[in-house]
Structures are given as structure tokens and as C-alpha cells.
Design an enzyme around this catalytic site. Sequence first.
Site, mmCIF file in Angstrom:
data_model
loop_
_atom_site.group_PDB
_atom_site.id
_atom_site.type_symbol
_atom_site.label_atom_id
_atom_site.label_comp_id
_atom_site.label_asym_id
_atom_site.label_seq_id
_atom_site.Cartn_x
_atom_site.Cartn_y
_atom_site.Cartn_z
ATOM 1 N N SER A 18 7.409 102.316 -27.192
ATOM 2 C CA SER A 18 7.711 101.419 -28.306
ATOM 3 C C SER A 18 6.771 100.206 -28.295
ATOM 4 C CB SER A 18 9.185 101.010 -28.256
ATOM 5 O OG SER A 18 9.608 100.427 -29.472
ATOM 6 N N ASP B 85 12.026 106.771 -31.750
ATOM 7 C CA ASP B 85 11.718 105.827 -30.674
ATOM 8 C C ASP B 85 12.434 106.244 -29.383
ATOM 9 O OD1 ASP B 85 11.663 103.493 -29.029
ATOM 10 O OD2 ASP B 85 11.424 102.241 -30.804
#
Length: 749
Positions: free
Chosen positions: A228, A549
Site C-alpha cells: 500500500s 489492498d
Amino acid sequence: MSFIDPYQHIIVEHQYSHKFTVVVLRATKVTKGAFGDMLDTPDPYVELFISSTPDSRKRTRHFNNNINPVWNETFEFILDPNQENVLEITLMDANYVMDETLGTATFTLSSMKVGEKKEVPFIFNQVTEMILEMSLEVCSCPDLRFSMALCDQEKTFRQQRKENIKENMKKLLGPKKSEGLYSTRDVPVVAILGSGGGFRAMVGFSGVMKALYESGILDCATYLAGLSGSSWYMSTLYSHPDFPEKGPEEINKELMKNVSYDPLLLLTPQKIKRYVESLWKKKSSGQPVTFTDIFGMLIGETLIHNRMNTTLSSLKEKVNTAQCPLPLFTCLHVKPDVSELMFADWVEFSPYEIGMAKYGTFMAPDLFGSKFFMGTVVKKYEENPLHFLMGVWGSAFSILFNRVLGVSGSQNKGSTMEEELENITAKHIVSNDSSDSDDESQEPKGTENEDAERDYQNDNQASWVHRMLMALVSDSALFNTREGRAGKVHNFMLGLNLNTSYPLSPLRNFTTQESLDDDELDAAVADPDEFERIYEPLDVKSKKIHVVDSGLTFNLPYPLILRPQRGVDLIISFDFSARPSDSSPPFKELLLAEKWAKMNKLPFPKIDPYVFDREGLKECYVFKPKNPDVEKDCPTIIHFVLANINFRKYKAPGVPRETKEEKEIADFDIFDDPESPFSTFNFQYPNQAFKRLHDLMHFNTLNNIDVIKNAMVESIEYRRQNPSRCSVSLSNVEARRFFNKEFLNKPTA
């Protein structure tokens, strides 16, 4: 969790598909019937359709006013030989309003033999004859790589990198501490990890990388893995044309400037129009488009605006002589109806390959997003730009995009926003897509003529662009819903056969620091159902998969580094995850990583959360195997946390702060500041906030360089004592033997 067999593996059965080639040669006496021929001469073309394969509909060009067309056009289909495959041939007449079907014929492909090539005539309306040339062969070279081993490019990189690291470590540690480095076999494999956490993680990791670069630690690392926010910094760094000749110090100055602007400036009408038109091009080519695509464009415009055409493949030049650590990125494959804490497959990305180690399936980066069937590409698209992947890697923020930009009118800030992200699950961002089938197979036969088709496409584009523009510039349902926000790509494992097997695991004889019994596995770190279904397989019948994610399951990219084939000795992880307060224990994500590793029978040192009670908050913690002689394959972990402790007093290691200004600039909290300048949802960093966070992590890293060096020295010694130290040798992985299935199916006593 006692029902879970820790040695269960899901593997892809080695299988073969067939390539069916059709050459549409010619037709004679094409007719619309006696009456139709009086009104118009046919404009013929041919459609081919096989319902059992993706990319199932093909068509030739059309000829105006020609009753004896010669096409000589070649088409290929990838077939599953275990299915019934029927070719449907349709002779069409192109018209301005809607095309007309002149006749249809079918051909059952089971009548073809592998290696056979023949011409087959088809008769339409008792008059028209069409000749097709057909051939069938085995696809012996699939586009997917089926293996648990590292790819050849990474193996070559590792060997070159070890040569470089050997000299770099000698320089870093000095002749006495590096005296054990006689050959590359003595070189420990060091990995650096960065967590998620939005721009907070990105800015913090920029300070870390500056310190590692300046100190020489980076030159001793084999891998650099990010998740991320940290992956955004890695993308920015590795895509920079001047890196590594220009170090992070100069690149970080550019980054500070880029993140100082209001993100709403990205939503000017001119820019939005450009974003949406670019996405329409992708959509019209046959690829799925979601809000994650838009988010990736916004992240790209912020961080790499002058290199938006950069691709993951292009980053190979940064490691072509092993001059830098190999960058590894990650996302999750998730299911629409299952929490990502229960089920998620980790997808890894490197400049060499993209794939899922769980299944041993990998592909070249430029094939990710292309349409596959049985391991073979049936429709290749242009490689996705790096900014699309950045959007996928950090897609948690696209879920609450209205909160990021502040367009929803909500006044909630700080911890409330952190809690909201904390409560997001894959079910919130993945819609149960009922329209999973190929769009093309649902289309009616025929198309309008080119002018009418162009008008139709232009109308569709205008309508779609209008809807997207309105959604972006208004507080619409697109901002207020979390449905359908995940990235979506064609399923590269479509049509493969998955076999649940129980191998004589190469890991089964490894002794870990503490074997986990059922009670320990049942102990929840964050959720009672965490990892409950991680042994389930991917749906190989679904034509598209959702990718999100990785921080939505746990916020550190340990699964990339714990791959047994990489045999990592020392892991230096930097955790920028949100905590309730600055004084809160910092081990939640690390404990989740430990549990995941234990459930997958991967060596991992015991993480003692009570060290926080005994020693308090520190800049970093070291977790080692207690008995290295027994736990030969267990890595050492140096875990850095986001904490402002010694930085308040020292402007550099050993250099005290003296002036009032020096003390004030360092007197700040991370999570307890009521203004929340370092919130996960803060996508604008004024220069002061950037410098504070950047300089804090730069200091914390430099302040513990000796800790890292000492761990390196110990790792060299471990290597000397255990020359074959590696979680799994590469040859053993390829030579895995499996239990007889019939034996496994016998009832147990």
C-alpha cells in the site's frame, strides 16, 4: 481450527489445452435469395463462435457487393479438450441499419484429431459454398509458468546480487566483523519491508530509505517489499529516471513538493475529462474498469505525473545488474462474499513476474490483465501502466474516496476515519458481479456497418463519460457507496484444474521455535474468524477476479518474503500502521503475520507481545530464534515502529537539540495529535508535516544502525554454521513427491 490440515496444498494440475486454427478461405455464389438479390448484392462476412472458450467470437472483414469473396483470414481458439467444443459458422450480410444472417452451420470439433489439418466445405441455402481450413494442435508452451520455484531471472539476479553484497557487507561491517564472508554462500539474504498506512507510510518510508541508502544498509539487501503506502514510495523511487545514481535525498525533495498540493486540484474539469477518456479506451478494448482505475490515475498524477506511461516491466532496468534490491509489491485476490480476514490469496508483483505462490502460477508482468484460458493467453492487451497497479496496491483508499477528498460533507476526522478503514472488509468493496460472462458472447450476431458502428460507439462513450464525470464532481452515489470499488482483472487461472493434494511437505521437518497447537491457532489477534478459510481455492470458473489492498488482511508484506524459496535470513520491517494512541502496543500486524506464517508452516520467530510491558515503547524490537542450532531456517526480525522518542532530544544520533526552534520542530505526537496531521486519510502534507515524519524515521533508522549491523554479523555466522541454510532448496521444490490420493482417501481409524 482442528479440521485444517497444515500440509494441505492446492496445486495446478499440469494439463494441456488445444489450439484450434481456422482459416476462412473463400465462398462462392453468396446469395440473399432470389428476391433479395434483385434488391441488393450481398456484402458478405463470416462470424465464428465457440461458446466453450473465452474470446469466443471472431469475424472476418466484409466485402462490398461481392458474391465470390476470398478472405484468407486466420483465427485461433484455445480449447479445453475435455469439453464438448462446437464451432458455429454464420454467413452475414453487412447492412447500414442491422446486418442480416444469410445462413448458419456447425462443426463438432471432436471429429478432429490432434495434428490433423484439412479443408472443410459448408453449404448455405443449397447454393453458397464456403471453404474453411482447420487444424488442431496441442498447446505445449503455455503463457503461465507452473512452478513453486523462483523464475530464472530472479535466480540470476540473486546470484549477481550476492556478489555485490559480499563486497558491500565487507565495506559496511569492516574486516573484523565480516571475516566470515569467504564466499557468496556466506552472504545472508536481507529483506526490507514497508507497511501500509497511506501517505503516512509513504512519507515515513521515504525517510527510512534515505537512511538505509546513506548508511550502506540498502546495498546489503536482496529484497525490498512494500504494501500500500510503502509500495507507492517504492514505485516513485524505482520509476525515477535518475535512481539509483541519484539517491532518495533528492528524490524525496520532489516527493515533498508533490504531496504539498491540495488533492482537489486533481479534479479540474480538464484533468477529469482526460482520466475518463483514458478509462473509456480501456473499457472499450474489453477490459474491466472500476473506481480503482480512477484512484490509480489520481495517485499517479500526484506521485509520478511526468512518467505516467511507466510500467512494472520497465523497472527491470533498475535491477538488470543487481545494482538495487529486487522490489516486491503485493495485493490480495478476494472473494465477493467472504471477509478478507477469512480468505485472501496473496498476489506478488516484481519486475520479472506476477503471480500467486499458493498455486504456483506466474506470468510475465505485461500479461497481467490479459485474457487467459487454461494457462494460455487468448487475448493480449497492452501492459497496464504502473499507476493502475499503484491504485490496486492501495485500493483501500478508493473505498472511502469521499473521505480522502473531503467532498462528502462529513466532519469526521482522525481516529474515526481510521476506525472506518479498520472496519472495511472485502464484502464492502467487491460487488457480487452477476455479469461475469464475456460481453462478446452475449452480443447478437452481426454488427452495423462501420459508420453506424462508429456512431453507436461514440454515443456509448459520451453517455459513459458523462456518467463518470457527474459521479466524480458531485456527491453522488459513487462516492457514498463502497460497492464495486475493488480492482478487477481477467482471471488468469480461468479453466485450470486445481488439485487439492497433501505433499510430503518440504517444510514438515522444520522445527519452529514453538509448534502451535490447536488452541494457539484458535487464539484471535484481530478477529475470531481470521484466516479461517485460507486453504480454499480460487474459483477457476470465474472469468474475472477482484484484487484489493493487502492491508485489508494484515498490513505487512511478510508473505512475499517468507516464500521458502527465497530463504531470507534477516528481515528489517518498518510498521507505519495506525494505532489508537502513541502509547499503544505496536505488534498487532506483526502478530497477524506470525499467525499466518505458523498456519502455513513457515519458520517465524516467536513474537512476545509482553516485551512492550517489560521494556516499554522503543524505536525497534528484535525477535530471534531462541535456538538457532535447532531452528536453522528461522529468520531474525528487526521490527521498527512509528514512535517519537529520542528524536525529541537529538537532531542526529548523539547530537542533542539545543535551540528552542530545534526542540519545537521535534515536539509532536503521531496518533495523539487532535489535528491528526498524520491520519491515514491525509493526502496532503505541508512541508513541515512532511519534514517531521520524514526526519523522524530517518533518525530512528540511523539511531539503530548498530542493531542492524549486529544482526547481519549473526546472520553471517548462521550461514557459516549452516551452509545450506534456506527454507526450501530450489531443487527440492521442483521435485516434490505427493502421497497417493487413494491412500489419502482411506477412512482414518
